[in-house]
Design a protein around this motif. Structure first.
Motif, PDB file in Angstrom:
ATOM      1  N   LEU A 108      34.956  46.438  40.508  1.00  0.00           N
ATOM      2  CA  LEU A 108      36.121  45.788  41.078  1.00  0.00           C
ATOM      3  C   LEU A 108      37.257  45.884  40.443  1.00  0.00           C
ATOM      4  N   PHE A 109      38.452  46.749  40.680  1.00  0.00           N
ATOM      5  CA  PHE A 109      39.660  46.812  39.841  1.00  0.00           C
ATOM      6  C   PHE A 109      40.557  46.537  40.866  1.00  0.00           C
ATOM      7  N   PRO A 110      41.806  46.109  40.451  1.00  0.00           N
ATOM      8  CA  PRO A 110      42.886  46.079  41.363  1.00  0.00           C
ATOM      9  C   PRO A 110      43.635  47.356  41.308  1.00  0.00           C
ATOM     10  N   LYS A 219      42.261  42.167  34.777  1.00  0.00           N
ATOM     11  CA  LYS A 219      41.112  41.565  35.385  1.00  0.00           C
ATOM     12  C   LYS A 219      40.591  42.364  36.448  1.00  0.00           C
ATOM     13  N   TRP A 220      39.195  42.492  36.005  1.00  0.00           N
ATOM     14  CA  TRP A 220      38.054  43.171  36.819  1.00  0.00           C
ATOM     15  C   TRP A 220      36.790  42.763  36.510  1.00  0.00           C
ATOM     16  N   PHE A 221      36.098  43.315  37.586  1.00  0.00           N
ATOM     17  CA  PHE A 221      34.535  42.584  37.426  1.00  0.00           C
ATOM     18  C   PHE A 221      33.612  43.841  37.745  1.00  0.00           C
ATOM     19  N   GLU A 222      32.501  43.607  36.971  1.00  0.00           N
ATOM     20  CA  GLU A 222      31.530  44.613  37.388  1.00  0.00           C
ATOM     21  C   GLU A 222      30.216  43.882  37.838  1.00  0.00           C
ATOM     22  N   VAL A 223      29.831  44.399  39.030  1.00  0.00           N
ATOM     23  CA  VAL A 223      28.712  43.637  39.735  1.00  0.00           C
ATOM     24  C   VAL A 223      27.220  44.301  39.347  1.00  0.00           C
ATOM     25  N   ASP A 224      26.694  44.030  38.258  1.00  0.00           N
ATOM     26  CA  ASP A 224      25.214  44.659  38.038  1.00  0.00           C
ATOM     27  C   ASP A 224      24.171  43.801  37.955  1.00  0.00           C
ATOM     28  N   ALA A 230      27.811  36.252  40.644  1.00  0.00           N
ATOM     29  CA  ALA A 230      28.265  34.990  40.819  1.00  0.00           C
ATOM     30  C   ALA A 230      29.605  34.758  40.171  1.00  0.00           C
ATOM     31  N   ILE A 231      29.894  35.370  39.158  1.00  0.00           N
ATOM     32  CA  ILE A 231      31.044  35.366  38.508  1.00  0.00           C
ATOM     33  C   ILE A 231      32.330  35.932  39.277  1.00  0.00           C
ATOM     34  N   ALA A 232      32.188  37.217  39.799  1.00  0.00           N
ATOM     35  CA  ALA A 232      33.063  37.923  40.624  1.00  0.00           C
ATOM     36  C   ALA A 232      33.165  37.044  41.922  1.00  0.00           C
ATOM     37  N   ARG A 233      32.324  36.263  42.398  1.00  0.00           N
ATOM     38  CA  ARG A 233      32.603  35.638  43.729  1.00  0.00           C
ATOM     39  C   ARG A 233      33.384  34.294  43.345  1.00  0.00           C
ATOM     40  N   GLU A 234      33.082  33.784  42.200  1.00  0.00           N
ATOM     41  CA  GLU A 234      33.789  32.482  41.797  1.00  0.00           C
ATOM     42  C   GLU A 234      35.350  32.870  41.594  1.00  0.00           C
ATOM     43  N   SER A 235      35.511  33.906  40.790  1.00  0.00           N
ATOM     44  CA  SER A 235      36.660  34.087  40.302  1.00  0.00           C
ATOM     45  C   SER A 235      37.622  34.574  41.206  1.00  0.00           C
TER      46      SER A 235
END
Length: 238
Positions: A108-110, A219-224, A230-235
């Protein structure tokens, strides 16, 4: 420029969550992982190809419903148990000789990541990397010299940072990339062959070695895993 999103895998590390939904359709902040990837790529591309596989019909239905007027199309990778090299190979007939960006549906990148580092006017081959945080054991590690990739592997004992799943291939380097792709496809076990192996092949010759683009302050997230989700959803809902 074409954007390619690799979205064929099941995402088994998410456990039971992917029994009914493929990982690209996991919900984050009222959207899906795939929606984030599509929106970000559309910042620099005029065509997006989503490579599906596991529960492909659900992803196809989602795109038809949520992106009806957008330049987004799908292609299926029938080799679900093979490495992700086969996913890029499935998209290849639709790509022609266009320049492209290839990324993963669970990253999940901007959109600013692409506009800052992978604009269509760039030249050569560039890969997105980070070095401002601890590198996890299962990440794809990189060694660079003078801005060029020297080595890429998950098992490097020493490294400069980590590759974060995105490669840009400018128009002048499209033939070079596909030549390396074909060499990897011909020499490696297709069950485990990956797009990272193409980067390794390119790095064997300094004339074709990818440029390492160190991303700072991103600021990006990997959903693995469930923890990643949970971190991506909260952030992203904060």
């Amino acid at each position: 420029m074409i954007g390619v999103i690799l979205a064929a895998g099941r995402g088994s590390r998410l456990g039971d969550a992917t029994e009914s939904l493929p990982k690209p359709l996991m919900a984050v902040a009222g959207r899906t992982c795939l929606d984030f990837a599509i929106e970000a790529l559309l910042a620099v591309t005029n065509d997006v190809i989503v490579v599906t596989g596991y529960r492909a019909e659900l992803i196809e239905q989602h795109i038809a419903r949520e992106w009806p007027a957008a330049p987004v199309r799908t292609v299926r990778n029938a080799l679900l148990e093979a490495g992700n090299l086969t996913s890029l190979g499935a998209a290849r007939p639709l790509m022609g000789q266009s320049c492209f960006v290839v990324t993963n549906a669970d990253h999940l990148f901007p959109g600013a990541m692409y506009t800052r580092h992978f604009a269509p006017s760039e030249t050569g081959i560039g890969i997105a990397c980070e070095r401002e945080r601890p590198v996890l054991p299962d990440e794809m590690k990189v060694i660079e010299k003078d801005g060029l990739l020297v080595e890429i592997s998950k098992t490097l004992p020493r490294y400069d940072g980590a590759y974060i799943g995105t490669t840009f291939v400018a128009q002048d380097s499209v033939p070079t990339y596909w030549e390396a792709f074909d060499r990897v496809h011909a020499s490696q076990d297709i069950a485990t062959a990956s797009v990272e192996m193409v980067l390794h092949e390119l790095a064997r010759d300094p004339a074709s070695a990818p440029q390492v683009r160190w991303l700072s302050g991103l600021k990006w997230f990997e959903v693995d895993t469930p923890e990643d989700l949970a971190i991506a959803r909260e952030s992203l809902t904060a």
